[in-house]
Design an enzyme around this catalytic site. Structure first.
Site, PDB file in Angstrom:
ATOM      1  N   GLY A  71       0.843  -1.194   0.000  1.00 44.07           N
ATOM      2  CA  GLY A  71       0.000   0.000   0.000  1.00 44.07           C
ATOM      3  C   GLY A  71       0.879   1.245   0.000  1.00 44.07           C
ATOM      4  N   THR A  72       1.962   1.175   0.740  1.00 44.31           N
ATOM      5  CA  THR A  72       2.895   2.311   0.819  1.00 44.31           C
ATOM      6  C   THR A  72       3.452   2.620  -0.568  1.00 44.31           C
ATOM      7  OG1 THR A  72       3.484   1.719   3.080  1.00 44.31           O
ATOM      8  CG2 THR A  72       5.059   3.099   1.875  1.00 44.31           C
ATOM      9  N   ALA A 201      -2.827  -5.905   0.176  1.00 43.27           N
ATOM     10  CA  ALA A 201      -3.427  -7.240   0.345  1.00 43.27           C
ATOM     11  C   ALA A 201      -3.403  -7.747   1.777  1.00 43.27           C
ATOM     12  CB  ALA A 201      -2.693  -8.237  -0.556  1.00 43.27           C
ATOM     13  N   HIS A 202      -2.385  -7.325   2.550  1.00 43.96           N
ATOM     14  CA  HIS A 202      -2.255  -7.980   3.866  1.00 43.96           C
ATOM     15  C   HIS A 202      -3.271  -7.498   4.900  1.00 43.96           C
ATOM     16  CE1 HIS A 202       0.015  -4.969   6.399  1.00 43.96           C
ATOM     17  NE2 HIS A 202       0.315  -4.472   5.215  1.00 43.96           N
ATOM     18  N   CYS A 330       6.837   4.025  19.098  1.00 43.43           N
ATOM     19  CA  CYS A 330       8.165   4.215  19.661  1.00 43.43           C
ATOM     20  C   CYS A 330       9.082   4.713  18.553  1.00 43.43           C
ATOM     21  CB  CYS A 330       8.667   2.902  20.232  1.00 43.43           C
ATOM     22  SG  CYS A 330      10.046   3.147  21.319  1.00 43.43           S
TER      23      CYS A 330
HETATM   24  C1  LIG Z   1      -4.405   3.492   5.967  1.00 46.78           C
HETATM   25  C2  LIG Z   1      -3.150   2.774   5.573  1.00 46.78           C
HETATM   26  N1  LIG Z   1      -2.474   3.178   4.502  1.00 46.78           N
HETATM   27  C3  LIG Z   1      -1.360   2.565   4.097  1.00 46.78           C
HETATM   28  C4  LIG Z   1      -0.855   1.496   4.773  1.00 46.78           C
HETATM   29  C5  LIG Z   1       0.409   0.856   4.292  1.00 46.78           C
HETATM   30  O1  LIG Z   1       0.171  -0.384   3.688  1.00 46.78           O
HETATM   31  P1  LIG Z   1       1.387  -1.415   3.505  1.00 46.78           P
HETATM   32  O2  LIG Z   1       1.640  -2.012   4.860  1.00 46.78           O
HETATM   33  O3  LIG Z   1       0.909  -2.431   2.531  1.00 46.78           O
HETATM   34  O4  LIG Z   1       2.541  -0.637   3.015  1.00 46.78           O
HETATM   35  C6  LIG Z   1      -1.503   1.041   5.931  1.00 46.78           C
HETATM   36  C7  LIG Z   1      -0.940  -0.058   6.723  1.00 46.78           C
HETATM   37  O5  LIG Z   1      -0.777   0.061   7.920  1.00 46.78           O
HETATM   38  C8  LIG Z   1      -2.697   1.690   6.336  1.00 46.78           C
HETATM   39  O6  LIG Z   1      -3.359   1.304   7.421  1.00 46.78           O
END
Ligand SMILES: Cc1ncc(COP(=O)(O)O)c(C=O)c1O
Length: 387
Positions: A71-72, A201-202, A330
């Site tokens: 997602g990042t 996906a996770h 942290c």
């Molecule tokens: C709202 C949101 N955006 C982006 C991410 C990032 O996703 P990824 O862990 O696949 O990089 C997360 C994961 O914690 C999330 O909760």
């Protein structure tokens, strides 16, 4: 000892059916999807099918789906990918909010280094963005708006279709982070009216290490990775077929069971909330009372009435076999309160004394009862009422 996982907003276990779907592509079906022989054609077909499934679930066209590593990465790809053209056009203003995930906030910090100005909108006490604030923040230079569909810490659902319509009227590219929303509420790119959308996906019982960026047809996006022609030349590198297959399977499963499952989790959430209110009279619930995910329940111990250390609470719950998240992180050895809770107006001590329960497909009512019993014991032991 029991083992109760209530941190599904952080990550979820792989769905056994997703694993079964992936297995052949981790073992015998190993061809490179770019190869023209039968081995390659086999994995190419699986990759295409996975893309089709994800596209369909989002209401998108397969050519609008870019597979990423997370997602990042999807958010980085989206925001950076449209930035050069915007810069060239002199549209160097970006609007985001103070409650976004770090994937968005840090990418916006990077855009600042490229010469963009960034406005961080306030959120209300529920963590919600007000569309009027978006309208007010728009200037003739605004080229990009990035606001999340669902907040990962408190579960609040933002009025994204309303905001996307404002962006469209002003010819501004609109990105939404739908990582927490997908599979929990309807996520349709046409109904939302977004240009860019990130998924992971996770969070939906798929494998870790794969995400998606939706890019609406007509939006110009620069290459993220230079190399081969994969992902229509925008993200080079041999595709992770097994993970794509797992993502598609998990996505299909969660979307198809969404209505019933969310009803079930909503009942669990309301029961737990009532039980918590019954037991403790110094709690502040975080997130919108109605416009909120049914699987996230975040609450803080009001520092004006009760003192408790959130990290100790988390550790004690962990010792009792219960996994949750706290309202702090942290960083370089010191505990920092969550930027989301601070943006919502919680004071630092209250923000630090926050617990987020996030339920998942294996969470039961018995789990909730057990957690409440354990929590009561720990709170009595390590907390102190302010008299
Ligand atoms: C709202 C949101 N955006 C982006 C991410 C990032 O996703 P990824 O862990 O696949 O990089 C997360 C994961 O914690 C999330 O909760």
């Amino acid at each position: 000892m029991k083992n109760i996982y209530l941190d599904n907003a952080a990550t979820t276990p792989l769905h056994p059916e997703a694993f079964e779907a992936m297995k052949p592509f981790l073992l015998e079906k190993f061809g490179n999807p770019s190869s023209i022989h039968s081995f390659g054609r086999e994995t190419r077909a699986a990759l295409d099918e996975s893309r089709d499934v994800i596209a369909k679930l989002l209401g998108a066209h397969p050519s609008e789906i870019y597979l990423t590593s997370s997602g990042t990465e999807a958010t980085n790809f989206g925001l950076k990918g449209v930035s050069s053209k915007l810069k060239r056009e002199g549209r160097n203003h970006v609007i985001t909010s103070k409650a976004e995930h770090h994937a968005t906030l840090e990418t916006c910090e990077f855009l600042k280094e490229l010469g963009f100005h960034v406005t961080h909108l306030d959120v209300d006490s529920y963590g919600m963005i007000n569309p009027e604030d978006v309208q007010i923040a728009i200037t003739p230079e605004t080229g990009l708006i990035s606001l999340m569909l669902v907040n990962n810490e408190v579960g609040t659902i933002n009025p994204i279709s309303e905001i996307a319509a404002i962006a469209k009227e002003n010819h501004i590219i609109f990105h939404t982070d739908a990582v927490q929303a997908f599979g929990k509420i309807p996520v349709n790119v046409v109904e939302l009216g977004v240009d860019l959308l990130s998924l992971s996906a996770h969070k939906i019982y798929g494998p870790k290490g794969i995400g998606v960026l939706y890019v609406r047809q007509g939006i110009e996006i620069e290459k993220l990775m230079h190399g081969g022609g994969q992902e229509r030349g925008r993200r080079a590198g041999t595709e992770n077929v097994a993970y794509a297959v797992g993502f598609a399977k998990a996505a299909e499963l969660i979307v198809n069971s969404r209505e019933n499952e969310m009803k079930r989790l909503s009942n669990l959430k309301s029961s737990l909330k009532i039980m918590l209110e019954d037991k403790f009279d110094f709690l502040l619930f975080n997130g919108h009372p109605t416009e909120c995910l049914p699987n996230i329940l975040s609450f803080s111990f009001d520092s004006r009435k009760f003192v408790i250390d959130g990290e100790s609470l988390l550790i004690n719950l962990d010792l009792a076999g219960i996994a949750v998240s706290s309202g702090s992180a942290c960083t370089s050895g010191s505990v920092k309160p969550s930027h989301v809770l601070l943006a919502m107006g919680r004071d630092e001590e209250t923000a630090k004394a926050t617990i987020r329960f996030s339920f998942g497909r294996t969470t039961t009512f018995n789990d909730i009862e057990y957690v409440l019993e354990v929590l009561e014991g720990i709170v009595k032991r390590i907390g102190k009422t302010i008299s």
